[in-house]
Design an enzyme around this catalytic site. Structure first.
Site, PDB file in Angstrom:
ATOM      1  N   LYS A   1      22.175  -5.986  49.125  1.00 44.30           N
ATOM      2  CA  LYS A   1      21.668  -7.346  49.233  1.00 44.30           C
ATOM      3  C   LYS A   1      21.151  -7.837  47.884  1.00 44.30           C
ATOM      4  O   LYS A   1      20.344  -8.761  47.804  1.00 44.30           O
ATOM      5  CB  LYS A   1      20.600  -7.410  50.324  1.00 44.30           C
ATOM      6  CG  LYS A   1      21.133  -6.983  51.707  1.00 44.30           C
ATOM      7  CD  LYS A   1      20.186  -7.314  52.858  1.00 44.30           C
ATOM      8  CE  LYS A   1      20.844  -6.953  54.194  1.00 44.30           C
ATOM      9  NZ  LYS A   1      20.021  -7.330  55.360  1.00 44.30           N
TER      10      LYS A   1
ATOM     11  N   ARG B   1      16.949  -0.951  59.357  1.00 41.18           N
ATOM     12  CA  ARG B   1      18.386  -1.192  59.545  1.00 41.18           C
ATOM     13  C   ARG B   1      18.944  -0.257  60.624  1.00 41.18           C
ATOM     14  O   ARG B   1      19.877  -0.613  61.340  1.00 41.18           O
ATOM     15  CB  ARG B   1      19.128  -1.068  58.216  1.00 41.18           C
ATOM     16  CG  ARG B   1      18.746  -2.215  57.273  1.00 41.18           C
ATOM     17  CD  ARG B   1      19.436  -2.152  55.928  1.00 41.18           C
ATOM     18  NE  ARG B   1      18.875  -3.168  55.020  1.00 41.18           N
ATOM     19  CZ  ARG B   1      19.139  -3.244  53.724  1.00 41.18           C
ATOM     20  NH1 ARG B   1      19.983  -2.384  53.168  1.00 41.18           N
ATOM     21  NH2 ARG B   1      18.584  -4.187  52.989  1.00 41.18           N
TER      22      ARG B   1
ATOM     23  N   LYS C   1      10.832 -11.445  48.713  1.00 36.50           N
ATOM     24  CA  LYS C   1      11.425 -10.327  49.442  1.00 36.50           C
ATOM     25  C   LYS C   1      12.330  -9.557  48.489  1.00 36.50           C
ATOM     26  O   LYS C   1      13.297 -10.093  47.962  1.00 36.50           O
ATOM     27  CB  LYS C   1      12.223 -10.828  50.645  1.00 36.50           C
ATOM     28  CG  LYS C   1      12.911  -9.695  51.382  1.00 36.50           C
ATOM     29  CD  LYS C   1      13.527 -10.141  52.693  1.00 36.50           C
ATOM     30  CE  LYS C   1      14.233  -8.975  53.369  1.00 36.50           C
ATOM     31  NZ  LYS C   1      14.824  -9.358  54.643  1.00 36.50           N
TER      32      LYS C   1
ATOM     33  N   GLU D   1       9.709 -17.697  43.165  1.00 37.33           N
ATOM     34  CA  GLU D   1      10.212 -17.870  44.542  1.00 37.33           C
ATOM     35  C   GLU D   1       9.092 -18.384  45.457  1.00 37.33           C
ATOM     36  O   GLU D   1       9.320 -19.247  46.309  1.00 37.33           O
ATOM     37  CB  GLU D   1      10.733 -16.536  45.092  1.00 37.33           C
ATOM     38  CG  GLU D   1      12.078 -16.101  44.535  1.00 37.33           C
ATOM     39  CD  GLU D   1      13.251 -16.788  45.224  1.00 37.33           C
ATOM     40  OE1 GLU D   1      13.023 -17.684  46.056  1.00 37.33           O
ATOM     41  OE2 GLU D   1      14.401 -16.442  44.922  1.00 37.33           O
TER      42      GLU D   1
ATOM     43  N   SER E   1       9.380  -0.883  57.346  1.00 39.10           N
ATOM     44  CA  SER E   1       9.724   0.334  58.079  1.00 39.10           C
ATOM     45  C   SER E   1       9.618   1.604  57.241  1.00 39.10           C
ATOM     46  O   SER E   1       9.111   2.627  57.699  1.00 39.10           O
ATOM     47  CB  SER E   1      11.132   0.184  58.641  1.00 39.10           C
ATOM     48  OG  SER E   1      12.057  -0.097  57.603  1.00 39.10           O
TER      49      SER E   1
ATOM     50  N   TYR F   1       3.916  -1.897  61.602  1.00 41.15           N
ATOM     51  CA  TYR F   1       4.249  -1.116  62.792  1.00 41.15           C
ATOM     52  C   TYR F   1       3.044  -0.298  63.261  1.00 41.15           C
ATOM     53  O   TYR F   1       3.095   0.326  64.304  1.00 41.15           O
ATOM     54  CB  TYR F   1       5.466  -0.220  62.505  1.00 41.15           C
ATOM     55  CG  TYR F   1       6.666  -1.049  62.077  1.00 41.15           C
ATOM     56  CD1 TYR F   1       7.431  -1.719  63.037  1.00 41.15           C
ATOM     57  CD2 TYR F   1       6.986  -1.225  60.742  1.00 41.15           C
ATOM     58  CE1 TYR F   1       8.496  -2.513  62.653  1.00 41.15           C
ATOM     59  CE2 TYR F   1       8.049  -2.013  60.347  1.00 41.15           C
ATOM     60  CZ  TYR F   1       8.796  -2.659  61.305  1.00 41.15           C
ATOM     61  OH  TYR F   1       9.840  -3.464  60.927  1.00 41.15           O
TER      62      TYR F   1
ATOM     63  N   LYS G   1       7.153  -8.905  50.555  1.00 43.89           N
ATOM     64  CA  LYS G   1       7.745  -7.802  51.304  1.00 43.89           C
ATOM     65  C   LYS G   1       8.618  -6.942  50.394  1.00 43.89           C
ATOM     66  O   LYS G   1       9.425  -7.514  49.658  1.00 43.89           O
ATOM     67  CB  LYS G   1       8.591  -8.396  52.432  1.00 43.89           C
ATOM     68  CG  LYS G   1       9.388  -7.403  53.225  1.00 43.89           C
ATOM     69  CD  LYS G   1      10.270  -8.135  54.199  1.00 43.89           C
ATOM     70  CE  LYS G   1      11.103  -7.131  54.949  1.00 43.89           C
ATOM     71  NZ  LYS G   1      12.098  -7.726  55.768  1.00 43.89           N
TER      72      LYS G   1
HETATM   73  C1  PBG Z   1      16.652  -8.750  57.403  1.00 47.49           C
HETATM   74  C2  PBG Z   1      15.338  -8.093  57.540  1.00 47.49           C
HETATM   75  C3  PBG Z   1      15.047  -6.831  57.027  1.00 47.49           C
HETATM   76  C4  PBG Z   1      13.729  -6.538  57.389  1.00 47.49           C
HETATM   77  C5  PBG Z   1      13.236  -7.627  58.109  1.00 47.49           C
HETATM   78  N1  PBG Z   1      14.240  -8.604  58.179  1.00 47.49           N
HETATM   79  C6  PBG Z   1      15.874  -5.848  56.318  1.00 47.49           C
HETATM   80  C7  PBG Z   1      16.859  -6.269  55.346  1.00 47.49           C
HETATM   81  O1  PBG Z   1      16.647  -7.200  54.567  1.00 47.49           O
HETATM   82  O2  PBG Z   1      17.909  -5.629  55.330  1.00 47.49           O
HETATM   83  C8  PBG Z   1      13.044  -5.260  57.027  1.00 47.49           C
HETATM   84  C9  PBG Z   1      11.836  -4.905  57.774  1.00 47.49           C
HETATM   85  C10 PBG Z   1      11.459  -3.482  57.679  1.00 47.49           C
HETATM   86  O3  PBG Z   1      12.028  -2.683  56.915  1.00 47.49           O
HETATM   87  O4  PBG Z   1      10.527  -3.125  58.414  1.00 47.49           O
HETATM   88  N2  PBG Z   1      16.727 -10.094  57.522  1.00 47.49           N
END
Ligand code: PBG
Length: 336
Positions: A230, A214, A204, A246, A287, A326, A261
Site C-alpha cells: 500500500k 489483514r 496512516k 496530511e 493489531s 483491542y 495510525k
Molecule cells: C484498511 C485498514 C487497515 C486497518 C484498518 N483499516 C489495514 C490496512 O491498511 O491494510 C488496520 C488496523 C489494524 O491493524 O488493527 N482500510
C-alpha cells in the site's frame, strides 16, 4: 541511620513518589473507559465467534453476538465501536462493488446496533479492502498496477452515504486517497446527512503492524503474484513532515477527528498533530501492537496487564484524546 555525606539538595523529586496517595495526586495522565474505541469484526451467519489466531482474545462475531458485545462494552463505559467486516470470498470482486450493496453486512450491523443501543457511537470504515479480491483499499487503474485515486473516492462517497443513512454516527475513511475527506463531506451534506461526522485516518502509515488485521478481515491476499503493498497511498514510516501535512489537509477539508495510525511507534506524530490542531486527535493502537504484547505475555516474557496499560498511557500522554484499541474491553474492566 546517620551517614557522612547527605546531599545538599533543594529538590528531591522522590518526595512526591513516597506514598501511593502522593503518587496518585501527581499523576498527570489517567485512562478512563471513555478514552477507548473498540474495533470489532463482524461476520455473516449464525455461527459461533471465530478466534483470530494472531490476535488472542479477539473474535469475529455474527451480528447478534456483536450486539451483545456492544452492550457489554457500553455497560463498561466504552462510548464507541469501530466496525470491520470479514466477508466470504464470493462477495469479493476486483472493484469491491459489494461495498455498495444496500443489504450489505455492515449496514445490517449498524442498524442492529443502533436499534439496540442508540446511544452507543458507531463508527464505520470507509475503504474497499474487505471487498476487493486484491485487498487494496480502492479500485485499480486501467493498467492494474496502482490504486486509482479519484475513481476510488467516488465509490467511497457512495459507501459513506449508505453508512450514514443506515444510522452510523461517524464515518472513518482509512483509505488514504487524496481529497477524500472534502469529497465525503460534500457527499454527506448533499445526501442530507450533515450531522454524520468524519474521523479521518489522516496520518496512516504503510505499516507492517497491520498484519494480524489483514488476517482478521481476509485482505492479505496478493493479486496474482504481486505482493500487497500500500506504499503508493499510505505514508512512508520515515516521514514526519508528510504526516503533519496530511493532517492539515484533512482538517481543511472538514475532518471532525484527526487520526494517527499506528500509535505506539508514532508517538512523535501524535504529539505533532496534537500541537497543530484544535480537533480531537485519535490514535489507533493497531493489531500488530496488540499481537506483540499478547505474544510476549503468552511466552511469560511480559506482564500483559501492566504492558497493555503502559502502552495506552503512553499514547494518551503523547496527546491522543481517543484510542482505538483491542484492549478496550479488558482495560475498561480493570478501570471500572
Ligand atoms: C484498511 C485498514 C487497515 C486497518 C484498518 N483499516 C489495514 C490496512 O491498511 O491494510 C488496520 C488496523 C489494524 O491493524 O488493527 N482500510
Amino acid at each position: 541511620m546517620s551517614f557522612e555525606r547527605p546531599l545538599d539538595l533543594i529538590e528531591r523529586p522522590r518526595r512526591l513518589r513516597r506514598t501511593a496517595s502522593l503518587r496518585a495526586m501527581v499523576k498527570e495522565t489517567v485512562l478512563t473507559p471513555a478514552d477507548f474505541i473498540a474495533p470489532l469484526f463482524v461476520i455473516d451467519g449464525k455461527g459461533a465467534p471465530q478466534a483470530i489466531k494472531s490476535m488472542p482474545g479477539v473474535f469475529r462475531y455474527n451480528v447478534k453476538d456483536l450486539v451483545k458485545e456492544c452492550r457489554a462494552l457500553y455497560k463498561l463505559g466504552v462510548p464507541a465501536v469501530a466496525l470491520f467486516p470479514k466477508l466470504a470470498a464470493r462477495y469479493k470482486t476486483e472493484d469491491g462493488r459489494h461495498a455498495l450493496d444496500e443489504d450489505g453486512l455492515i449496514l445490517r450491523t449498524v442498524k442492529a446496533i443502533k436499534s439496540a443501543l442508540p446511544e452507543l457511537t458507531v463508527i464505520t470504515d470507509v475503504a474497499l479492502d474487505p471487498y476487493t479480491t486484491h485487498g487494496h483499499d480502492g479500485v485499480l487503474n486501467a493498467a492494474g498496477d496502482d490504486v486509482a485515486n479519484d475513481e476510488t473516492v467516488d465509490i467511497l462517497c457512495d459507501m459513506a452515504v449508505l453508512q450514514a443513512e443506515a444510522g452510523v454516527d461517524i464515518v472513518a475513511p482509512s483509505d488514504m486517497m487524496d481529497g477524500r475527506v472534502g469529497a465525503l463531506r460534500e457527499a454527506l451534506d448533499e445526501a442530507g446527512c450533515p450531522q454524520t461526522a468524519i474521523m479521518a485516518y489522516s496520518a496512516k502509515f504503510n505499516s507492517a503492524y497491520y498484519g494480524p488485521f489483514r488476517d482478521a478481515v481476509g485482505s492479505s491476499q496478493a493479486a496474482g503474484t504481486r505482493l500487497l503493498s500500500k506504499a503508493t497511498y499510505q505514508l512512508d514510516p520515515a516521514n514526519r513532515r508528510q504526516a503533519i501535512n496530511e493532517a492539515a489537509l484533512d482538517e481543511d477539508e472538514g475532518a471532525d477527528f484527526i487520526m494517527v495510525k499506528p500509535a505506539g511507534a508514532y508517538l512523535d506524530i501524535i504529539r505533532d498533530v496534537r500541537e497543530q490542531t484544535g480537533k480531537p486527535v485519535a490514535a489507533y493502537q493497531v493489531s500488530g501492537e496488540y499481537a506483540q504484547i499478547q505474544a510476549a505475555a503468552k511466552l511469560g516474557w511480559l506482564d500483559l496487564a501492566r504492558c497493555s496499560e503502559e502502552s495506552l498511557i503512553a499514547i494518551k500522554r503523547a496527546g491522543a484524546d481517543l484510542i482505538l484499541t483491542y484492549f478496550a474491553k479488558d482495560m475498561a474492566k480493570r478501570l471500572g
